[in-house]
Motif scaffolding. Structure first.
Motif, PDB file in Angstrom:
ATOM      1  N   HIS A 174      -8.640  17.307  15.757  1.00  0.00           N
ATOM      2  CA  HIS A 174      -8.826  18.216  14.620  1.00  0.00           C
ATOM      3  C   HIS A 174      -9.977  17.259  13.626  1.00  0.00           C
ATOM      4  CE1 HIS A 174      -5.336  20.281  15.229  1.00  0.00           C
ATOM      5  NE2 HIS A 174      -4.424  19.145  15.434  1.00  0.00           N
ATOM      6  N   PRO A 175     -11.376  17.756  13.869  1.00  0.00           N
ATOM      7  CA  PRO A 175     -12.416  17.086  13.235  1.00  0.00           C
ATOM      8  C   PRO A 175     -12.173  17.176  11.837  1.00  0.00           C
ATOM      9  CG  PRO A 175     -13.049  18.274  15.007  1.00  0.00           C
ATOM     10  CD  PRO A 175     -11.713  18.771  14.984  1.00  0.00           C
ATOM     11  N   GLU A 176     -11.652  18.292  11.148  1.00  0.00           N
ATOM     12  CA  GLU A 176     -11.348  18.166   9.792  1.00  0.00           C
ATOM     13  C   GLU A 176     -10.621  17.121   9.231  1.00  0.00           C
ATOM     14  OE1 GLU A 176     -10.223  20.365  12.011  1.00  0.00           O
ATOM     15  OE2 GLU A 176      -8.191  21.172  11.180  1.00  0.00           O
ATOM     16  N   LEU A 177     -10.103  16.270  10.163  1.00  0.00           N
ATOM     17  CA  LEU A 177      -9.230  15.126   9.358  1.00  0.00           C
ATOM     18  C   LEU A 177     -10.131  13.993   9.350  1.00  0.00           C
ATOM     19  CD1 LEU A 177      -6.003  15.503  11.771  1.00  0.00           C
ATOM     20  CD2 LEU A 177      -6.444  16.117   9.592  1.00  0.00           C
ATOM     21  N   GLN A 178     -11.211  13.890   9.995  1.00  0.00           N
ATOM     22  CA  GLN A 178     -12.031  12.925   9.745  1.00  0.00           C
ATOM     23  C   GLN A 178     -12.841  12.668   8.513  1.00  0.00           C
ATOM     24  OE1 GLN A 178     -14.809  13.061  13.336  1.00  0.00           O
ATOM     25  NE2 GLN A 178     -12.813  13.349  14.631  1.00  0.00           N
ATOM     26  N   ASN A 179     -12.015  12.196   7.504  1.00  0.00           N
ATOM     27  CA  ASN A 179     -12.639  12.209   6.324  1.00  0.00           C
ATOM     28  C   ASN A 179     -11.476  11.237   5.466  1.00  0.00           C
ATOM     29  OD1 ASN A 179     -10.696  13.649   4.441  1.00  0.00           O
ATOM     30  ND2 ASN A 179     -11.267  15.437   5.908  1.00  0.00           N
ATOM     31  N   GLU A 180     -12.132  10.760   4.318  1.00  0.00           N
ATOM     32  CA  GLU A 180     -11.168   9.859   3.614  1.00  0.00           C
ATOM     33  C   GLU A 180      -9.757  10.244   3.018  1.00  0.00           C
ATOM     34  OE1 GLU A 180     -12.063   6.616   3.028  1.00  0.00           O
ATOM     35  OE2 GLU A 180     -13.488   6.984   4.404  1.00  0.00           O
ATOM     36  N   VAL A 181      -9.636  11.535   2.966  1.00  0.00           N
ATOM     37  CA  VAL A 181      -8.237  11.926   2.504  1.00  0.00           C
ATOM     38  C   VAL A 181      -7.226  11.611   3.519  1.00  0.00           C
ATOM     39  CG1 VAL A 181      -6.941  14.006   2.048  1.00  0.00           C
ATOM     40  CG2 VAL A 181      -9.422  13.675   0.921  1.00  0.00           C
ATOM     41  N   TYR A 182      -7.752  11.756   4.591  1.00  0.00           N
ATOM     42  CA  TYR A 182      -6.518  11.736   5.842  1.00  0.00           C
ATOM     43  C   TYR A 182      -6.435  10.239   6.356  1.00  0.00           C
ATOM     44  CZ  TYR A 182      -6.518  16.843   5.666  1.00  0.00           C
ATOM     45  OH  TYR A 182      -6.009  18.010   5.545  1.00  0.00           O
ATOM     46  N   TYR A 183      -7.747   9.665   6.067  1.00  0.00           N
ATOM     47  CA  TYR A 183      -7.749   8.098   6.474  1.00  0.00           C
ATOM     48  C   TYR A 183      -6.747   7.492   5.380  1.00  0.00           C
ATOM     49  CZ  TYR A 183     -12.012   9.235   9.163  1.00  0.00           C
ATOM     50  OH  TYR A 183     -12.875   9.599  10.216  1.00  0.00           O
ATOM     51  N   ALA A 184      -6.869   7.931   4.407  1.00  0.00           N
ATOM     52  CA  ALA A 184      -6.027   7.297   3.148  1.00  0.00           C
ATOM     53  C   ALA A 184      -4.389   7.285   3.361  1.00  0.00           C
ATOM     54  CB  ALA A 184      -6.537   7.473   1.956  1.00  0.00           C
ATOM     55  N   ARG A 185      -4.351   8.599   4.152  1.00  0.00           N
ATOM     56  CA  ARG A 185      -2.658   8.762   4.353  1.00  0.00           C
ATOM     57  C   ARG A 185      -2.242   8.106   5.419  1.00  0.00           C
ATOM     58  NH1 ARG A 185      -3.478  15.341   3.453  1.00  0.00           N
ATOM     59  NH2 ARG A 185      -3.700  15.390   1.338  1.00  0.00           N
ATOM     60  N   SER A 186      -3.159   7.594   6.354  1.00  0.00           N
ATOM     61  CA  SER A 186      -2.712   6.740   7.425  1.00  0.00           C
ATOM     62  C   SER A 186      -2.249   5.308   7.203  1.00  0.00           C
ATOM     63  CB  SER A 186      -3.992   6.715   8.632  1.00  0.00           C
ATOM     64  OG  SER A 186      -4.485   8.104   8.869  1.00  0.00           O
ATOM     65  N   TYR A 189       0.826  -0.931   0.070  1.00  0.00           N
ATOM     66  CA  TYR A 189      -0.051  -0.111  -0.068  1.00  0.00           C
ATOM     67  C   TYR A 189       0.923   1.200  -0.092  1.00  0.00           C
ATOM     68  CZ  TYR A 189      -3.449   3.390   1.598  1.00  0.00           C
ATOM     69  OH  TYR A 189      -4.177   4.613   1.503  1.00  0.00           O
ATOM     70  N   TYR A 190       0.617   2.154  -0.752  1.00  0.00           N
ATOM     71  CA  TYR A 190       1.245   3.341  -0.626  1.00  0.00           C
ATOM     72  C   TYR A 190       0.358   4.677  -0.578  1.00  0.00           C
ATOM     73  CZ  TYR A 190       5.053   1.093  -2.997  1.00  0.00           C
ATOM     74  OH  TYR A 190       6.056   0.230  -3.157  1.00  0.00           O
ATOM     75  N   SER A 191       0.840   5.669   0.186  1.00  0.00           N
ATOM     76  CA  SER A 191       0.159   6.911   0.554  1.00  0.00           C
ATOM     77  C   SER A 191       1.106   8.065   0.294  1.00  0.00           C
ATOM     78  CB  SER A 191      -0.407   6.930   1.976  1.00  0.00           C
ATOM     79  OG  SER A 191       0.662   6.862   2.936  1.00  0.00           O
ATOM     80  N   GLU A 192       0.560   9.263   0.034  1.00  0.00           N
ATOM     81  CA  GLU A 192       1.384  10.385  -0.328  1.00  0.00           C
ATOM     82  C   GLU A 192       0.919  11.247   1.009  1.00  0.00           C
ATOM     83  OE1 GLU A 192       3.512  11.100  -2.727  1.00  0.00           O
ATOM     84  OE2 GLU A 192       3.396   9.056  -3.149  1.00  0.00           O
TER      85      GLU A 192
END
Length: 161
Positions: free
Chosen positions: A139-151, A97-100
Motif C-alpha cells: 500500500h504505497p499510501e502508507l509510505q509517509n510519516e503518519v503510518y511510520y509514527a504508528r509503527s 514511546y506511544y502511538s495511536e
C-alpha cells in the motif's frame, strides 16, 4: 583507576547483554487492557500470540536495508480474540514511546504485530520483542510519516480505547 574502569565496563556489558537477550516463549511480553472482554488486563507471551496464527509480511521500512520479512499475528485477529470494542489502540513501547492506531487500519491494511524478523525472534536491542508492521510495499499510501509514527517497536502494552 583501572579497577573503576573495569567495573564500569562490566556494568555496561551486563546492560548490553540484558538488552540483546531474546525473551522466552512463555514470558509475558504484552499486556492488553481497556475496552476488551476481560475485566482485567490480559498478559500474553509469544506462545500465546503464536497460538492465534501468523502472517508473513515482506516489506521495506525506513529502519531496515532492503526487503525485510516479518512474521507475527494479524493485529485484527489479536483484538478479535480479546473481544476489543474500541476505535483506537494506544500502543506503549518499552522506551515510553506511544502511538495511536485507529482500529480500522488493522483490517484495511493487514497490519501485524511482529515477533520475528527474517526468521528470528526480535531481541529488545533490535526493535523486539514486538513491532507494529504495516505492509508498506503493498500500500504505497502508507509510505509517509503518519503510518511510520504508528509503527511502534519494543511494544509492551496496548490499551483499547
Amino acid at each position: 583507576m583501572f579497577k573503576s574502569v573495569r567495573v564500569a565496563l562490566a556494568a555496561l556489558a551486563a546492560g548490553l547483554v540484558f538488552f540483546s537477550v531474546s525473551v522466552s516463549a512463555s514470558e509475558v511480553i504484552l499486556t492488553v487492557d481497556g475496552k476488551i472482554a476481560s475485566p482485567q488486563p490480559v498478559d500474553m507471551s509469544i506462545a500465546d500470540l503464536e497460538a492465534l496464527g501468523h502472517k508473513t509480511v515482506v516489506t521495506r521500512t525506513p529502519w531496515h536495508k532492503g526487503d525485510t520479512t516479518f512474521e507475527g499475528v494479524l493485529f485484527a485477529d489479536l483484538i478479535d480474540h480479546l473481544g476489543a470494542r474500541g476505535e483506537t489502540l494506544s500502543v506503549a513501547a518499552l522506551n515510553n514511546y506511544y502511538s495511536e492506531i485507529p482500529v480500522e487500519d488493522l483490517r484495511k491494511f493487514g497490519v501485524i504485530l511482529a515477533y520475528k524478523q527474517d526468521g528470528a525472534y526480535m531481541p529488545v536491542s533490535d526493535k523486539g520483542p514486538l513491532f507494529v508492521v504495516y505492509p508498506f510495499d503493498e500500500h504505497p499510501e502508507l509510505q509517509n510519516e503518519v503510518y511510520y509514527a504508528r509503527s511502534a517497536w519494543q511494544v509492551r502494552s496496548i490499551t483499547v480505547e
